[in-house]
Design an enzyme around this catalytic site. Structure first.
Site, PDB file in Angstrom:
ATOM      1  N   LYS A 258       0.878  -1.178   0.000  1.00 51.38           N
ATOM      2  CA  LYS A 258       0.000   0.000   0.000  1.00 51.38           C
ATOM      3  C   LYS A 258       0.909   1.219   0.000  1.00 51.38           C
ATOM      4  O   LYS A 258       1.359   1.689   1.042  1.00 51.38           O
ATOM      5  CB  LYS A 258      -0.875  -0.016   1.264  1.00 51.38           C
ATOM      6  CG  LYS A 258      -2.287   0.515   1.096  1.00 51.38           C
ATOM      7  CD  LYS A 258      -2.368   1.965   0.672  1.00 51.38           C
ATOM      8  CE  LYS A 258      -2.134   2.932   1.815  1.00 51.38           C
ATOM      9  NZ  LYS A 258      -1.930   4.328   1.320  1.00 51.38           N
TER      10      LYS A 258
ATOM     11  N   GLU B   9       8.504   1.736  11.438  1.00 47.73           N
ATOM     12  CA  GLU B   9       9.543   2.767  11.270  1.00 47.73           C
ATOM     13  C   GLU B   9       8.815   4.091  11.254  1.00 47.73           C
ATOM     14  O   GLU B   9       8.041   4.361  10.333  1.00 47.73           O
ATOM     15  CB  GLU B   9      10.292   2.565   9.949  1.00 47.73           C
ATOM     16  CG  GLU B   9      10.955   1.212   9.786  1.00 47.73           C
ATOM     17  CD  GLU B   9      12.133   0.993  10.705  1.00 47.73           C
ATOM     18  OE1 GLU B   9      12.584   1.977  11.344  1.00 47.73           O
ATOM     19  OE2 GLU B   9      12.592  -0.143  10.815  1.00 47.73           O
TER      20      GLU B   9
ATOM     21  N   CYS C 215      13.136  11.225   7.190  1.00 49.09           N
ATOM     22  CA  CYS C 215      12.932  10.955   8.617  1.00 49.09           C
ATOM     23  C   CYS C 215      14.228  11.123   9.404  1.00 49.09           C
ATOM     24  O   CYS C 215      14.198  11.334  10.608  1.00 49.09           O
ATOM     25  CB  CYS C 215      12.393   9.547   8.797  1.00 49.09           C
ATOM     26  SG  CYS C 215      13.438   8.317   8.002  1.00 49.09           S
TER      27      CYS C 215
ATOM     28  N   GLU D  71       7.785  16.809  15.429  1.00 47.22           N
ATOM     29  CA  GLU D  71       8.358  16.561  14.101  1.00 47.22           C
ATOM     30  C   GLU D  71       7.683  17.485  13.076  1.00 47.22           C
ATOM     31  O   GLU D  71       6.477  17.390  12.856  1.00 47.22           O
ATOM     32  CB  GLU D  71       8.146  15.100  13.683  1.00 47.22           C
ATOM     33  CG  GLU D  71       8.842  14.798  12.370  1.00 47.22           C
ATOM     34  CD  GLU D  71       8.548  13.403  11.818  1.00 47.22           C
ATOM     35  OE1 GLU D  71       7.377  12.981  11.860  1.00 47.22           O
ATOM     36  OE2 GLU D  71       9.487  12.761  11.332  1.00 47.22           O
TER      37      GLU D  71
HETATM   38  P1  NAD Z   1       1.535   8.549   7.269  1.00 41.38           P
HETATM   39  O1  NAD Z   1       1.666   7.824   8.559  1.00 41.38           O
HETATM   40  O2  NAD Z   1       0.491   9.571   7.135  1.00 41.38           O
HETATM   41  O3  NAD Z   1       1.301   7.523   6.061  1.00 41.38           O
HETATM   42  C1  NAD Z   1       2.190   6.450   5.807  1.00 41.38           C
HETATM   43  C2  NAD Z   1       1.433   5.342   5.089  1.00 41.38           C
HETATM   44  O4  NAD Z   1       0.483   4.777   6.003  1.00 41.38           O
HETATM   45  C3  NAD Z   1       0.626   5.820   3.877  1.00 41.38           C
HETATM   46  O5  NAD Z   1       0.691   4.835   2.869  1.00 41.38           O
HETATM   47  C4  NAD Z   1      -0.778   5.930   4.434  1.00 41.38           C
HETATM   48  O6  NAD Z   1      -1.788   5.815   3.477  1.00 41.38           O
HETATM   49  C5  NAD Z   1      -0.806   4.759   5.394  1.00 41.38           C
HETATM   50  N1  NAD Z   1      -1.813   4.830   6.456  1.00 41.38           N
HETATM   51  C6  NAD Z   1      -2.363   5.938   7.012  1.00 41.38           C
HETATM   52  N2  NAD Z   1      -3.257   5.602   7.952  1.00 41.38           N
HETATM   53  C7  NAD Z   1      -3.259   4.248   8.012  1.00 41.38           C
HETATM   54  C8  NAD Z   1      -3.950   3.294   8.820  1.00 41.38           C
HETATM   55  N3  NAD Z   1      -4.825   3.664   9.747  1.00 41.38           N
HETATM   56  N4  NAD Z   1      -3.698   1.986   8.631  1.00 41.38           N
HETATM   57  C9  NAD Z   1      -2.795   1.589   7.705  1.00 41.38           C
HETATM   58  N5  NAD Z   1      -2.121   2.428   6.908  1.00 41.38           N
HETATM   59  C10 NAD Z   1      -2.340   3.756   7.069  1.00 41.38           C
HETATM   60  O7  NAD Z   1       2.983   9.153   6.990  1.00 41.38           O
HETATM   61  P2  NAD Z   1       3.402  10.132   5.804  1.00 41.38           P
HETATM   62  O8  NAD Z   1       2.865  11.497   6.101  1.00 41.38           O
HETATM   63  O9  NAD Z   1       3.114   9.483   4.522  1.00 41.38           O
HETATM   64  O10 NAD Z   1       4.993  10.139   5.965  1.00 41.38           O
HETATM   65  C11 NAD Z   1       5.693  11.019   6.800  1.00 41.38           C
HETATM   66  C12 NAD Z   1       6.107  10.313   8.072  1.00 41.38           C
HETATM   67  O11 NAD Z   1       6.858   9.144   7.772  1.00 41.38           O
HETATM   68  C13 NAD Z   1       6.992  11.170   8.950  1.00 41.38           C
HETATM   69  O12 NAD Z   1       6.554  11.055  10.291  1.00 41.38           O
HETATM   70  C14 NAD Z   1       8.360  10.529   8.795  1.00 41.38           C
HETATM   71  O13 NAD Z   1       9.242  10.702   9.872  1.00 41.38           O
HETATM   72  C15 NAD Z   1       7.995   9.100   8.639  1.00 41.38           C
HETATM   73  N6  NAD Z   1       9.073   8.346   8.021  1.00 41.38           N
HETATM   74  C16 NAD Z   1       9.789   7.477   8.802  1.00 41.38           C
HETATM   75  C17 NAD Z   1      10.847   6.777   8.251  1.00 41.38           C
HETATM   76  C18 NAD Z   1      11.648   5.803   9.093  1.00 41.38           C
HETATM   77  O14 NAD Z   1      12.385   5.022   8.519  1.00 41.38           O
HETATM   78  N7  NAD Z   1      11.544   5.835  10.407  1.00 41.38           N
HETATM   79  C19 NAD Z   1      11.172   6.938   6.909  1.00 41.38           C
HETATM   80  C20 NAD Z   1      10.417   7.837   6.137  1.00 41.38           C
HETATM   81  C21 NAD Z   1       9.374   8.531   6.700  1.00 41.38           C
END
Ligand code: NAD
Length: 485
Positions: free
Chosen positions: A176, A251, A285, A386
């Site tokens: 997804k 992550e 991140c 963040e």
């Molecule tokens: P997000 O959590 O909004 O979305 C991430 C993914 O999860 C998307 O595909 C989204 O559609 C899905 N999602 C959302 N709600 C869900 C649910 N209830 N159940 C299952 N899936 C769901 O994050 P974002 O805004 O896309 O990305 C930014 C964030 O990602 C920042 O907090 C960043 O730090 C983090 N990030 C972490 C790492 C790491 O390795 N730790 C790497 C890259 C980004």
């Protein structure tokens, strides 16, 4: 809208619209205009994809490591052949500079497939012999159908980081991708079909997290969830799946400290600290957004950093000379803008950067030049929450002990970087910083064999190298007692 692109689901080897016929617009951050639509899936699409993955798993789990490695290598070769197309797609979808996409994101996706193709032919498990009595061995088998969920900041880089080891271990996948940046996942589905990956082994279900994502993680037949995204979503997934006791790898977010000591290599540190704060418009991140600087060099370091950062200007991501592109979405642009207001309200001084407008093609785009802030305590919201944009804050410290305290005073614990020539201090801090990754005199230097992930609110579990191979397999102890005579 006639040349609007369409990104469909990829289920059981076929491209399909969502069962409910719903779509979401996909925007080009550089222009602020929609350029594509993506399937907005719900539980019906998820059920079909999981069914396909479970069915395909019957034969995929029985394939040899060599066979799986060959398919993954073909996928890497196919991405490499279309590298320019993948990079252009990634840049258009995310707003990241084309140069970054073509030198980092796409090469890394290729490496992910090659690395885990090799890993599956080398992965081994332990055996323990107890003299004269018994032998134990660890059987590692694939889990079954697994979910891979990824965010928008490094779309194919992170999606392939999950898909490659999952497939390498003999699992089947329902992926997804972020609904904000689905483009390269759609290209990856084409690659999977071209490269002879059996149908159903890798499926893509697009759509919102609340609908497609939530249905996927809770599906009974999904044995594990590898998730990268925000801490709030990670917590929601952990809560929603708690009673199913699935394997989870989470992550999540970060608020990473950069520790600059007076004995650092000054010029190099200025350059690298700027890179660590603002790469991909600060939307990595791992970006160092809390820059802690030893008081004795605070003013000179701030001035040098300011001079360097002030030269970084937003540009059209399509241009090969652009180093700082657009912010990924209107919502995220607003979120960062609100934080800039908050920084002033909290009493901070904005030293440079901020929202900016470009001309011509990019007049409607979402651009923010790198922002440096000073004058805020470590406990301010700006320094604790963040922001995930081109915003970094400078904080002075008097000695190593205070630097460590400030670095660790945060609910996140993803990455830290330490800039010093004192080897003893470097080792000391490495044992005490509460982060899953510690970089000494470098930032974002990645070796795919190493464990990747965060502590505290930044992560649960580790990915990368053997950690990923272990996550995507079920270890079983087999103990055989035998007659010694
Ligand atoms: P997000 O959590 O909004 O979305 C991430 C993914 O999860 C998307 O595909 C989204 O559609 C899905 N999602 C959302 N709600 C869900 C649910 N209830 N159940 C299952 N899936 C769901 O994050 P974002 O805004 O896309 O990305 C930014 C964030 O990602 C920042 O907090 C960043 O730090 C983090 N990030 C972490 C790492 C790491 O390795 N730790 C790497 C890259 C980004």
């Amino acid at each position: 809208m006639s040349d609007t692109l369409t990104f469909e689901n990829f289920i059981d080897g076929k491209f399909l619209p969502s069962a409910g016929g719903r779509w979401l617009d996909v925007y080009e951050p550089a222009t602020g205009a929609p350029f594509a639509r993506v399937a907005n899936s719900d539980h019906q699409d998820v059920y079909a994809a999981v069914r396909a993955a479970v069915d395909a798993g019957r034969s995929w789990t029985q394939t040899s490591a060599d066979f799986r490695a060959a398919v993954l290598n073909r996928m890497a070769d196919a991405i490499e052949k279309r590298c320019g197309e993948f990079a252009a797609a990634e840049s258009r979808d995310t707003g990241k500079p084309i140069t970054l996409a073509s030198t980092v994101d796409i090469p890394r996706a290729i490496s992910n497939f090659r690395f885990f193709a090799a890993a599956t032919t080398q992965f081994a498990s332990e055996s323990h012999y107890e003299t004269g009595r018994s032998i134990n061995y660890t059987l590692r088998q694939p889990l079954g159908a697994v979910a891979c969920i990824s965010p928008w900041n490094l779309p194919i880089y992170l999606l392939s980081w999950k898909i490659a080891p999952a497939l390498a271990c003999g699992n089947t996948v329902v992926a997804k991708p972020s609904e904000i940046t689905p483009y390269t996942a759609s290209l990856l589905a084409e690659v999977a079909a071209e490269c002879g990956l059996p149908k159903g082994v890798l499926n893509f279900v697009h759509g919102s997290g609340a609908s497609a994502g939530a249905a996927l993680v809770c599906h009974e037949e999904i044995k594990a969830v590898s998730f990268t995204g925000s801490t709030a979503t990670g917590a929601a997934i952990a809560g929603a799946t708690a009673s199913q006791f699935k394997k989870l790898s989470l992550e999540m977010g970060g608020k990473n400290p950069t520790l600059v000591f007076a004995d650092c290599d000054f010029e190099r540190t200025v350059r690298e600290v700027a890179r660590s704060a603002f790469t991909n418009q600060g939307q990595v991140c791992l970006c160092g957004s809390r820059i802690l600087v030893e008081s004795s060099i605070y003013e000179s370091f701030r001035d040098a950093l300011l001079a360097h950062v002030s030269q970084i200007q937003s540009g059209d991501p399509e241009s090969p000379t652009t180093t700082h592109g657009a912010i990924v979405s209107a919502d995220h642009f607003k979120k960062i803008s609100d934080y800039l207001k908050l920084a002033s309200e909290e009493g901070g001084t904005l030293l440079c950067g901020g929202k900016t407008r470009l001309e011509n093609r990019c007049a409607g785009g979402w651009f923010i030049n790198p922002v440096l802030i000073e004058g805020l305590g470590n406990d301010s919201r700006i320094n604790q929450e963040e922001i995930f944009g081109p915003v970094a804050s400078l904080i002075p410290f008097k000695d190593e002990q205070e630097a460590l305290m400030l670095a660790n005073q945060c609910r996140y614990g993803l990455a830290s970087s330490v800039w010093t020539r004192d080897i003893n201090r470097a080792h000391r801090l490495s044992t005490q910083l509460e982060t899953g990754l510690v970089w000494i005199n470098c930032w974002l230097r990645r070796d795919l064999r190493t464990p990747f992930g965060g502590m505290k609110h930044s992560g649960l579990g580790r990915e990368g190298g053997w950690e990923a191979m272990k996550f995507f397999t079920e270890p079983r102890n087999v103990c055989i007692e035998f007659d010694h005579e």
